[in-house]
Design an enzyme around this catalytic site. Structure first.
Site, short mmCIF file in Angstrom:
data_model
loop_
_atom_site.label_atom_id
_atom_site.label_comp_id
_atom_site.label_asym_id
_atom_site.label_seq_id
_atom_site.Cartn_x
_atom_site.Cartn_y
_atom_site.Cartn_z
N HIS A 180 0.84 -1.19 0.00
CA HIS A 180 0.00 0.00 0.00
C HIS A 180 0.89 1.25 0.00
O HIS A 180 2.08 1.17 0.29
CB HIS A 180 -0.89 0.02 1.24
CG HIS A 180 -0.09 0.10 2.51
ND1 HIS A 180 0.43 -1.01 3.13
CD2 HIS A 180 0.33 1.17 3.24
CE1 HIS A 180 1.12 -0.64 4.19
NE2 HIS A 180 1.08 0.68 4.28
N HIS B 239 5.76 6.17 -1.27
CA HIS B 239 6.56 4.95 -1.36
C HIS B 239 5.73 3.76 -0.92
O HIS B 239 4.77 3.90 -0.16
CB HIS B 239 7.81 5.06 -0.48
CG HIS B 239 7.50 5.03 0.97
ND1 HIS B 239 7.01 6.12 1.66
CD2 HIS B 239 7.58 4.02 1.88
CE1 HIS B 239 6.81 5.79 2.92
NE2 HIS B 239 7.14 4.51 3.09
#
Length: 188
Positions: free
Chosen positions: A42, A126
């Site tokens: 995620h 990220h």
């Protein structure tokens, strides 16, 4: 309960990333890394930490408003990097300005709901691929091997509230289990 707000990539994008990451498992030292599972991949927007369940109704309301005020946007996986020699991550490109605005909105929603966000950091999009808790691997080598990866574009269309269930202590390789509590469509 430990909570965070996130953007969850679609399955096709996760499959592309998994294909790009697979060869990294054969690099020297890969067995010393803790590889995150695809089910847990995620983009964290805002980490809330331990949240009192009594604040959930207000947090839900405020995150719903944040989702409504922020439209969907296009992303793709691109590149890689490391954080402090301890984490290897896949990066993103495309709609980074709207993603940063959504991250700011998710943090503001928590503050307004009474959640302490003093640990809020500047947002770096990220997705964590691996961790090196012992500092034994050459993570820049792994990042260089993933640096040229560029996935196909996809739409980030939801803001999700995720519960992080910490792994059982003392079990080697145990990882947290993430549970989506709810999601809101962006811009709806």
């Amino acid at each position: 309960m430990r909570l965070f707000a996130a953007v969850l990539p679609p399955e096709a994008a996760l499959a592309e990333l998994a294909e790009a990451v697979a060869p990294l498992h054969d690099l020297p030292g890969a067995d010393r890394l803790t590889w995150t599972t695809r089910a847990n991949w995620h983009f964290t927007l805002a980490f809330y930490g331990d949240v009192d369940p009594d604040t959930l109704p207000e947090l839900y309301t405020r995150l719903g408003r944040a989702a409504h005020r922020n439209g969907d946007f296009q992303l793709r996986f691109q590149g890689a990097g490391t954080f402090g020699g301890r984490a290897l991550w896949a990066g993103a490109s495309g709609g980074l300005p709207p993603m940063r605005r959504l991250a700011d909105s998710a943090s503001a929603a928590a503050r307004r709901a009474g959640i302490d966000t003093t640990e809020h950091r500047a947002y770096t999009p990220h997705l964590t691929v691996a961790r090196d808790r012992a500092g034994a691997a050459d993570l820049p080598r792994y990042a260089a091997a993933l640096a040229d990866f560029e996935g196909h574009p996809w739409r980030a269309a939801h803001l999700s509230l995720i519960r992080s269930n910490l792994p059982t202590q003392g079990i080697p390789g145990a990882q947290p289990r993430y549970e989506t509590l709810t999601s809101w469509p962006l811009g709806a």
